[in-house]
Design an enzyme around this catalytic site. Structure first.
Site, PDB file in Angstrom:
ATOM      1  N   CYS A   7      54.319 -15.825  -3.586  1.00 57.51           N
ATOM      2  CA  CYS A   7      53.985 -16.608  -3.565  1.00 57.51           C
ATOM      3  C   CYS A   7      52.630 -16.890  -3.187  1.00 57.51           C
ATOM      4  O   CYS A   7      52.006 -16.314  -1.374  1.00 57.51           O
ATOM      5  CB  CYS A   7      54.935 -17.111  -2.203  1.00 57.51           C
ATOM      6  SG  CYS A   7      56.875 -17.688  -2.443  1.00 57.51           S
ATOM      7  N   GLN A  45      52.294   4.799  -6.773  1.00 52.75           N
ATOM      8  CA  GLN A  45      54.257   4.324  -7.828  1.00 52.75           C
ATOM      9  C   GLN A  45      54.640   5.802  -7.851  1.00 52.75           C
ATOM     10  O   GLN A  45      56.004   5.638  -8.216  1.00 52.75           O
ATOM     11  CB  GLN A  45      54.331   3.293  -7.596  1.00 52.75           C
ATOM     12  CG  GLN A  45      54.067   1.970  -7.500  1.00 52.75           C
ATOM     13  CD  GLN A  45      55.203   1.233  -6.844  1.00 52.75           C
ATOM     14  OE1 GLN A  45      56.238   2.357  -6.251  1.00 52.75           O
ATOM     15  NE2 GLN A  45      55.183   0.781  -5.680  1.00 52.75           N
ATOM     16  N   THR A 103      37.535   8.548  12.445  1.00 52.31           N
ATOM     17  CA  THR A 103      38.172   8.978  12.980  1.00 52.31           C
ATOM     18  C   THR A 103      39.473   8.869  12.551  1.00 52.31           C
ATOM     19  O   THR A 103      40.352   8.692  12.198  1.00 52.31           O
ATOM     20  CB  THR A 103      38.841   9.506  14.666  1.00 52.31           C
ATOM     21  OG1 THR A 103      37.336   9.114  15.482  1.00 52.31           O
ATOM     22  CG2 THR A 103      39.570  10.114  15.445  1.00 52.31           C
ATOM     23  N   GLY A 124      46.702   3.395   0.351  1.00 49.65           N
ATOM     24  CA  GLY A 124      46.454   3.061  -1.407  1.00 49.65           C
ATOM     25  C   GLY A 124      45.337   2.269  -1.342  1.00 49.65           C
ATOM     26  O   GLY A 124      44.535   2.683  -2.381  1.00 49.65           O
ATOM     27  N   THR A 125      45.179   0.930  -0.740  1.00 51.33           N
ATOM     28  CA  THR A 125      44.599   0.649  -1.060  1.00 51.33           C
ATOM     29  C   THR A 125      43.141   0.700  -0.841  1.00 51.33           C
ATOM     30  O   THR A 125      42.175   0.621  -1.627  1.00 51.33           O
ATOM     31  CB  THR A 125      44.887  -1.050  -0.127  1.00 51.33           C
ATOM     32  OG1 THR A 125      45.968  -1.566  -0.394  1.00 51.33           O
ATOM     33  CG2 THR A 125      43.604  -2.101  -0.225  1.00 51.33           C
TER      34      THR A 125
HETATM   35  N1  PLP Z   1      48.850   0.626  -5.521  1.00 51.88           N
HETATM   36  C1  PLP Z   1      49.968   0.653  -5.832  1.00 51.88           C
HETATM   37  C2  PLP Z   1      50.665   0.601  -7.726  1.00 51.88           C
HETATM   38  C3  PLP Z   1      51.193   0.076  -5.025  1.00 51.88           C
HETATM   39  O1  PLP Z   1      52.353   0.343  -5.508  1.00 51.88           O
HETATM   40  C4  PLP Z   1      50.553   0.072  -3.502  1.00 51.88           C
HETATM   41  C5  PLP Z   1      51.602  -0.705  -2.661  1.00 51.88           C
HETATM   42  O2  PLP Z   1      52.691  -1.291  -3.142  1.00 51.88           O
HETATM   43  C6  PLP Z   1      49.428   0.169  -3.405  1.00 51.88           C
HETATM   44  C7  PLP Z   1      48.524   0.421  -4.668  1.00 51.88           C
HETATM   45  C8  PLP Z   1      48.822  -0.094  -2.046  1.00 51.88           C
HETATM   46  O3  PLP Z   1      49.039   0.898  -1.023  1.00 51.88           O
HETATM   47  P1  PLP Z   1      49.202   0.606   0.515  1.00 51.88           P
HETATM   48  O4  PLP Z   1      50.081   0.063   0.925  1.00 51.88           O
HETATM   49  O5  PLP Z   1      48.773   1.996   1.025  1.00 51.88           O
HETATM   50  O6  PLP Z   1      48.014  -0.182   0.797  1.00 51.88           O
END
Ligand code: PLP
Length: 362
Positions: free
Chosen positions: A307, A161, A219, A58-59
């Site tokens: 933290c 989410q 890849t 996701g990031t």
């Molecule tokens: N976006 C949201 C709303 C998330 O909750 C998360 C992960 O907790 C991410 C992006 C990031 O995804 P990933 O953990 O696959 O990098």
């Protein structure tokens, strides 16, 4: 992980370990599996197969959306105050960001958002469901405002989410870019996807061999992608029933805690949240200490804080919703999923009230 996802991926870690970019028989088999997975992922996200870009989670999908779209059309980015850091920090990296406030439920303020939009804006990012408090955002209204006031801008939604709980194919349809991550719906960690709608240009942020139609080199993680597709399929098939069942479990958990613990407050209105989110705060309790007691009792939860460098800071999401610092530092997030049971809720209801009482007694 969903057992279906584990089963789907295992052969691609052993005898079917081909690189889909090669040309021999084992590679062709991997390519076929990749194509089939892409078709499933596309269908589950309401996209065409060619619109799916596989990423390492996701990031990366959020970064590709924000940085990749802004590279094509420079200009200010606009996002909600409750975005995940994958969006917020990507916008920060670009340096010209406007942040739209949210109300006490965490819902983006559409009037304030409208004030931030003008024809110079390049990207607008509003998530479909929030990761801390579970709030579902009004994406259709957001997209309509963007089309009217910033017609050159692309609309990105972080649906990471949302996928377990919401019909992302329908609800994310107004967005140009849609990010998901497999480990949030029973797939493996480190794999995700970004939908890039036809006609939307996104410059790659990872350069190399030109995979994914030159939008994401590297890849392919075939095993992970195949497992993500399997997890998506079972999630979509069972989604309605899961939302129903888990929503009832969540209500039982939240109502049980509200009844059992004085000075306990639910964060935001439940009607604005996805089914698996239970978010509460306890007066006079620091949730970091509470987590330690809960962990010992077999309840694995999260706090409303992070933290950083030894100091405890209330989460930016709770701060944006207007929670006081004390309430935010006493916040507890209990996440339920398709695997959650009555017994889990009973355990939480048995462990949390005495733990809160013990901390309050000092
Ligand atoms: N976006 C949201 C709303 C998330 O909750 C998360 C992960 O907790 C991410 C992006 C990031 O995804 P990933 O953990 O696959 O990098």
């Amino acid at each position: 992980m969903r057992p279906e996802a584990v089963d789907a991926m295992l052969p691609f870690l052993s005898d079917r370990f081909g690189n889909p970019s090669g040309s021999h028989a084992v590679s062709r088999e991997a390519r076929k599996a990749l194509d089939e997975a892409r078709a499933v992922v596309a269908e589950c996200l309401g996209a065409r197969p060619a619109e799916v870009v596989f990423t390492a989670g996701g990031t990366e999908a959020d970064n590709l959306a924000i940085l990749g779209a802004a590279a094509v059309r420079p200009g200010p980015t606009v996002c909600s105050a409750v975005e995940h850091h994958a969006v917020l920090h990507a916008c920060d990296a670009l340096g010209d960001t406007r942040v739209a406030p949210v109300d006490t439920d965490g819902v983006v303020d559409l009037d304030r958002l409208a004030d931030l939009l003008d024809p110079a804006v390049s990207v607008v990012s509003v998530m479909l469901a929030n990761n801390e408090v579970g709030t579902v955002e009004p994406l259709a209204e957001v997209a309509a405002l963007v089309r009217e006031r910033a017609p050159q801008a692309v609309v990105h939604t972080d649906a990471v989410q949302a996928f377990s709980w919401l019909d992302v194919a329908r609800l994310a349809a107004p967005a140009d870019l849609v990010a998901v991550s497999a480990h949030k719906f029973g797939g493996p960690k480190g794999v995700g996807a970004l939908v890039v709608r036809q006609g939307v240009d996104v410059r790659p942020i990872i350069h190399g061999g030109g995979q994914e139609r030159d939008r994401r080199s590297g890849t392919h993680n075939v095993a992970g992608i195949v497992a993500m597709a399997a997890a998506m399929r079972v999630t979509v098939e069972g989604r309605e029933a899961t939302v129903d069942r888990v929503g009832r479990l969540r209500d039982g958990l939240a109502d049980g805690l509200l009844a059992a613990v004085p000075g306990c407050t639910e964060t935001g209105r439940r009607s604005t949240k996805v089914a698996g989110n239970c978010h509460l705060s306890f007066d006079g309790v620091e949730s970091e200490a509470l987590l330690v007691l809960l962990d010992a009792g077999g309840v694995y939860a999260s706090a409303g804080s992070a933290c950083a460098a030894g100091a405890v800071d209330p989460s930016h999401v709770l701060a944006a919703m207007g929670l006081s610092r004390d309430r935010a530092l006493g916040a507890l997030r209990l996440s339920l999923g398709p695997g959650s049971t009555d017994a889990d809720v009973d355990l939480a209801l048995a462990v949390i009230p005495p733990a809160v009482e013990r901390l309050r007694a000092g």
